[in-house]
Design a protein around this motif. Structure first.
Motif, PDB file in Angstrom:
ATOM      1  N   ARG A 219       0.825  -1.223   0.000  1.00 30.25           N
ATOM      2  CA  ARG A 219       0.000   0.000   0.000  1.00 30.25           C
ATOM      3  C   ARG A 219       0.853   1.263   0.000  1.00 30.25           C
ATOM      4  N   GLU A 220       2.040   1.190   0.594  1.00 33.24           N
ATOM      5  CA  GLU A 220       2.910   2.365   0.676  1.00 33.24           C
ATOM      6  C   GLU A 220       3.858   2.483  -0.513  1.00 33.24           C
ATOM      7  N   GLY A 221       3.782   1.539  -1.437  1.00 32.61           N
ATOM      8  CA  GLY A 221       4.643   1.588  -2.614  1.00 32.61           C
ATOM      9  C   GLY A 221       6.087   1.227  -2.339  1.00 32.61           C
ATOM     10  N   LYS A 222       6.343   0.475  -1.282  1.00 30.77           N
ATOM     11  CA  LYS A 222       7.720   0.125  -0.918  1.00 30.77           C
ATOM     12  C   LYS A 222       8.238  -1.013  -1.799  1.00 30.77           C
ATOM     13  N   ILE A 223       9.467  -0.839  -2.224  1.00 31.36           N
ATOM     14  CA  ILE A 223      10.144  -1.875  -2.995  1.00 31.36           C
ATOM     15  C   ILE A 223      11.013  -2.674  -2.033  1.00 31.36           C
ATOM     16  N   THR A 224      10.691  -3.933  -1.841  1.00 24.31           N
ATOM     17  CA  THR A 224      11.463  -4.801  -0.953  1.00 24.31           C
ATOM     18  C   THR A 224      12.000  -5.979  -1.754  1.00 24.31           C
ATOM     19  N   LEU A 225      12.838  -6.795  -1.121  1.00 24.32           N
ATOM     20  CA  LEU A 225      13.490  -7.866  -1.877  1.00 24.32           C
ATOM     21  C   LEU A 225      12.494  -8.842  -2.503  1.00 24.32           C
ATOM     22  N   PRO A 226      11.440  -9.298  -1.803  1.00 28.01           N
ATOM     23  CA  PRO A 226      10.494 -10.193  -2.477  1.00 28.01           C
ATOM     24  C   PRO A 226       9.864  -9.562  -3.715  1.00 28.01           C
ATOM     25  N   VAL A 227       9.600  -8.260  -3.659  1.00 22.25           N
ATOM     26  CA  VAL A 227       9.039  -7.554  -4.814  1.00 22.25           C
ATOM     27  C   VAL A 227      10.045  -7.527  -5.962  1.00 22.25           C
ATOM     28  N   ILE A 228      11.283  -7.194  -5.639  1.00 23.39           N
ATOM     29  CA  ILE A 228      12.324  -7.118  -6.679  1.00 23.39           C
ATOM     30  C   ILE A 228      12.485  -8.458  -7.383  1.00 23.39           C
ATOM     31  N   LEU A 229      12.541  -9.537  -6.613  1.00 23.72           N
ATOM     32  CA  LEU A 229      12.710 -10.865  -7.204  1.00 23.72           C
ATOM     33  C   LEU A 229      11.498 -11.255  -8.042  1.00 23.72           C
ATOM     34  N   ALA A 230      10.298 -10.942  -7.548  1.00 24.38           N
ATOM     35  CA  ALA A 230       9.079 -11.279  -8.301  1.00 24.38           C
ATOM     36  C   ALA A 230       9.018 -10.508  -9.617  1.00 24.38           C
ATOM     37  N   ILE A 231       9.427  -9.250  -9.595  1.00 25.34           N
ATOM     38  CA  ILE A 231       9.422  -8.445 -10.818  1.00 25.34           C
ATOM     39  C   ILE A 231      10.435  -8.984 -11.815  1.00 25.34           C
ATOM     40  N   GLN A 232      11.631  -9.294 -11.332  1.00 23.21           N
ATOM     41  CA  GLN A 232      12.682  -9.786 -12.221  1.00 23.21           C
ATOM     42  C   GLN A 232      12.294 -11.106 -12.891  1.00 23.21           C
ATOM     43  N   ARG A 233      11.567 -11.948 -12.178  1.00 23.24           N
ATOM     44  CA  ARG A 233      11.271 -13.294 -12.664  1.00 23.24           C
ATOM     45  C   ARG A 233       9.894 -13.417 -13.320  1.00 23.24           C
TER      46      ARG A 233
END
Length: 311
Positions: A219-233
């Motif tokens: 909700r706050e638009g934070k980029i965290t490691l699980p998000v980064i990995l999910a986006i990359q893959r």
């Protein structure tokens, strides 16, 4: 810790009624007190016999509490440690100013201890934490954030205080430089593990484990490691979903569940857990460089406690 808690409550006092009211709302709300425990344990395992470690431990907790008050304003968070965030009860201005007051009290306690080295380490950590928060602000809502950049953020905003809290114990005990370095390395690795566990809990845990509402990072638009990995893959359609939620801040009903599903399908959560455990192992290995005994055993248990939150 009893002495630390007494000192914390004493130094949270003020003739300005709003200051102790807000400070004690957060201080007495059941925080783990993990960071000050590192200071106490590291000092005592190095043979320290004074009471300066109590003042430094209280300083560390005040620094942490101040950052929470400030972070909740920046992140527009509604909950903290299972209670309404101070900003929801007293407003953003009061939360920021009381955070500033606690930082001032923290530095006064550091000066009272009389160790220039300890003051240098903790004041340096305070500056690094602020840098980390600004770095995170710059990375927020940017789905192009790299893993390396994110690790720089959490090393500064979270792990730096763990590292400083652990190092100042051997410093006031006048321990060897190698012991100081081992203590710092332990704190840094533990802090990184702690933050990565929090990242996982925000998508796969409970509010009671996390101390705030789950899904806040989305909700706050934070980029965290699980998000980064999910986006990359993920596929292009997946990236469009992340772009809408994080960059455009358009989070709808069911989006948290979809985010979790995407993280699970790409092993983003599982791999973040693995990395947290790897940092936990680094922290345990660093303890080989400090004196053995009950305090070192307690520090090892702190690592287990941190990782067990996602077991």
């Amino acid at each position: 810790m009893s002495a630390v808690n007494e000192l914390i409550l004493s130094k949270a006092g003020s003739n300005v009624d709003l200051i102790p009211e807000i400070a004690r709302h957060l201080i007495s709300s059941g925080g783990k007190r993990l960071r000050p425990m590192l200071t106490l344990a590291m000092a005592e395992l190095c043979g320290y016999r004074g009471d300066g470690h109590v003042g430094l431990a209280a300083s560390v907790e005040f620094m942490h509490t101040a950052t929470l008050l400030h972070d909740d304003v920046v992140d527009e968070s509604d909950m903290r440690r299972g209670k309404l965030a101070a900003r929801k009860l007293w407003g953003n201005q009061a939360s920021v100013l009381v955070g500033d007051y606690l930082l001032g009290q923290a530095f006064k306690m550091m000066v009272d201890v009389g160790s220039l080295d300890a003051l240098r380490i903790l004041s340096g950590a305070s500056a690094v934490i602020a840098e980390g928060e600004v770095m995170q602000l710059g990375a927020a809502q940017d789905i192009g954030t790299t893993e390396a950049r994110y690790m720089d953020v959490i090393e500064a905003k979270t792990a730096a205080l763990f590292a400083a809290a652990a190092e100042v114990g051997p410093v006031i005990a006048e321990a060897d430089a190698s012991v100081r370095a081992s203590a710092r390395n332990y704190g840094m690795a533990l802090g990184l593990a702690f933050q990565l566990v929090d990242d996982v809990l925000d998508y796969g845990g409970s509010a009671s484990d996390l101390g705030k509402d789950t899904g806040d990072d989305l909700r706050e638009g934070k980029i965290t490691l699980p998000v980064i990995l999910a986006i990359q893959r993920g596929q292009e359609a997946d990236r469009a979903f992340w772009r809408r939620c994080l960059e455009e801040r358009d989070v709808r009903d069911g989006d948290l569940e979809q985010a979790v599903a995407l993280m699970r399908s790409t092993d983003a959560l599982a791999d973040t857990v693995t990395r947290a455990r790897d940092f936990g192992a680094e922290a345990l290995a660093a303890l080989d460089g400090v004196p053995a005994g009950a305090h070192r055993d307690a520090l090892a248990e702190a690592v287990d406690f941190c990782i067990a939150r996602i077991s």
